[in-house]
Design a protein around this motif. Structure first.
Motif, short mmCIF file in Angstrom:
data_model
loop_
_atom_site.label_atom_id
_atom_site.label_comp_id
_atom_site.label_asym_id
_atom_site.label_seq_id
_atom_site.Cartn_x
_atom_site.Cartn_y
_atom_site.Cartn_z
N ILE A 115 -19.05 34.24 9.84
CA ILE A 115 -18.48 35.57 10.08
C ILE A 115 -17.30 35.49 11.04
O ILE A 115 -16.23 36.05 10.78
CB ILE A 115 -19.56 36.52 10.64
N GLU B 145 -13.17 36.03 10.24
CA GLU B 145 -12.43 37.13 10.84
C GLU B 145 -11.45 36.69 11.93
O GLU B 145 -10.67 37.49 12.42
CB GLU B 145 -13.41 38.15 11.44
N ARG C 141 -21.87 37.90 -2.69
CA ARG C 141 -21.41 37.47 -1.36
C ARG C 141 -21.34 35.95 -1.27
O ARG C 141 -20.36 35.40 -0.75
CB ARG C 141 -22.36 38.01 -0.29
N ARG D 88 -25.00 44.29 11.58
CA ARG D 88 -25.15 44.87 10.25
C ARG D 88 -25.11 43.79 9.16
O ARG D 88 -25.86 43.84 8.19
CB ARG D 88 -24.05 45.90 9.99
N GLU D 89 -24.22 42.82 9.33
CA GLU D 89 -24.09 41.77 8.32
C GLU D 89 -25.30 40.84 8.34
O GLU D 89 -25.72 40.33 7.31
CB GLU D 89 -22.80 40.98 8.53
N GLU E 33 -18.04 33.39 -0.71
CA GLU E 33 -17.93 32.44 0.41
C GLU E 33 -17.75 31.01 -0.10
O GLU E 33 -16.94 30.25 0.43
CB GLU E 33 -19.17 32.54 1.30
N ASP F 143 -31.94 35.04 3.72
CA ASP F 143 -30.76 35.90 3.65
C ASP F 143 -31.11 37.38 3.56
O ASP F 143 -30.35 38.23 4.03
CB ASP F 143 -29.91 35.52 2.43
N ASP F 144 -32.25 37.71 2.95
CA ASP F 144 -32.64 39.12 2.81
C ASP F 144 -34.15 39.19 2.64
O ASP F 144 -34.79 38.19 2.31
CB ASP F 144 -31.93 39.74 1.61
N GLU G 155 -20.87 45.26 13.86
CA GLU G 155 -20.46 44.63 12.60
C GLU G 155 -21.31 43.39 12.32
O GLU G 155 -21.79 43.19 11.21
CB GLU G 155 -18.99 44.23 12.66
N ARG H 149 -24.49 31.23 9.83
CA ARG H 149 -24.05 32.53 9.33
C ARG H 149 -23.15 33.24 10.33
O ARG H 149 -22.16 33.85 9.96
CB ARG H 149 -25.28 33.39 9.01
#
Length: 239
Positions: free
Chosen positions: A164, A168, A121, A180-181, A125, A99-100, A177, A160
């Protein structure tokens, strides 16, 4: 913030430093000193986040991520701490389900900020009801995707992306967008997003009469039901 965090790190000094820091911030911390033990703990217990070293004995960090996502079906957010910071390394990690990323050496304050961000986050979710667009459903808690009652297999990156787009829907989400996410400020130079979208389209649309994933030329991507074949043909040309 109250949370339980698993640190998988073979450098005991670093693990203790990070652990003491996080405990002082009110978090509960569990430890594993190698990849195999980390995988066992992560698959048997519930954690709010995992801090994972990329280079571990018995099972390396990337293999831990792959097995947690595909075999144990664990959706716990993972921050990978690594000395390797190339774009290719990050893309491989993201595809596996990281994730990061945090590059060694790092400031504990930055780790704390990233940790809190992914926990917030993820809690948002998981708290959501099952996402549904037309006959497509995604359960954020179990990470199960179905269309017309048939279970679909997605990669972690595909999961993922779909989250998103379903979140949306039916809004058009711009490439910027989404990038970036997915990748934060480390945007890929290659057309990685297009490749992921191609694989996602195959996973959710192949074998079904009505396409749901649409590329909107010069705008981005949209997930929506009941958009006609003519629109899909235009979307395919733009993809």
């Amino acid at each position: 913030m109250s949370a339980v965090v698993l640190i998988i790190e073979d450098n005991r000094s670093l693990a203790e430093t990070v652990g003491y820091f996080l405990e002082a911030k009110g978090l509960e911390v569990d430890y594993a000193v190698d990849g195999a033990e980390g995988y066992r703990l992560a698959s048997e217990n519930r954690y709010d986040a995992i801090i994972l070293d990329g280079n571990l004995p018995r099972m390396d960090g990337l293999q831990v991520v792959k097995q947690l996502r595909t075999e144990a079906r664990v959706a716990t957010p993972i921050i990978m701490v690594t000395a390797r910071d190339t774009l290719e390394d990050k893309l491989v990690g993201l595809e596996a389900g990281v994730d990061d990323f945090l590059t060694k050496p790092f400031a504990t304050q930055e780790l704390e900020a990233r940790l809190k961000a992914i926990i917030r986050r993820n809690r948002k979710e998981v708290a959501r009801a099952v996402l549904q667009v037309g006959d497509l459903t995604l359960d954020p808690a179990s990470q199960i995707v179905q269309r017309d009652g048939r279970r679909l297999e997605l990669t972690p990156a595909g999961m993922r992306l779909l989250t998103i787009l379903m979140r949306e829907s039916p809004r058009v989400v711009s490439r910027r967008e989404i990038e970036r996410e997915l990748w934060g400020d480390d945007l890929p130079d290659s057309d990685a997003l297009r490749s992921h979208m191609y694989n996602l389209r195959k996973a959710i649309d192949k074998g079904f009469a009505t396409p749901m994933l649409h590329t909107v030329q010069s705008a981005g991507y949209r997930l929506a039901a009941n958009i006609g074949q003519a629109s899909h043909a235009q979307d395919a040309q733009a993809a």
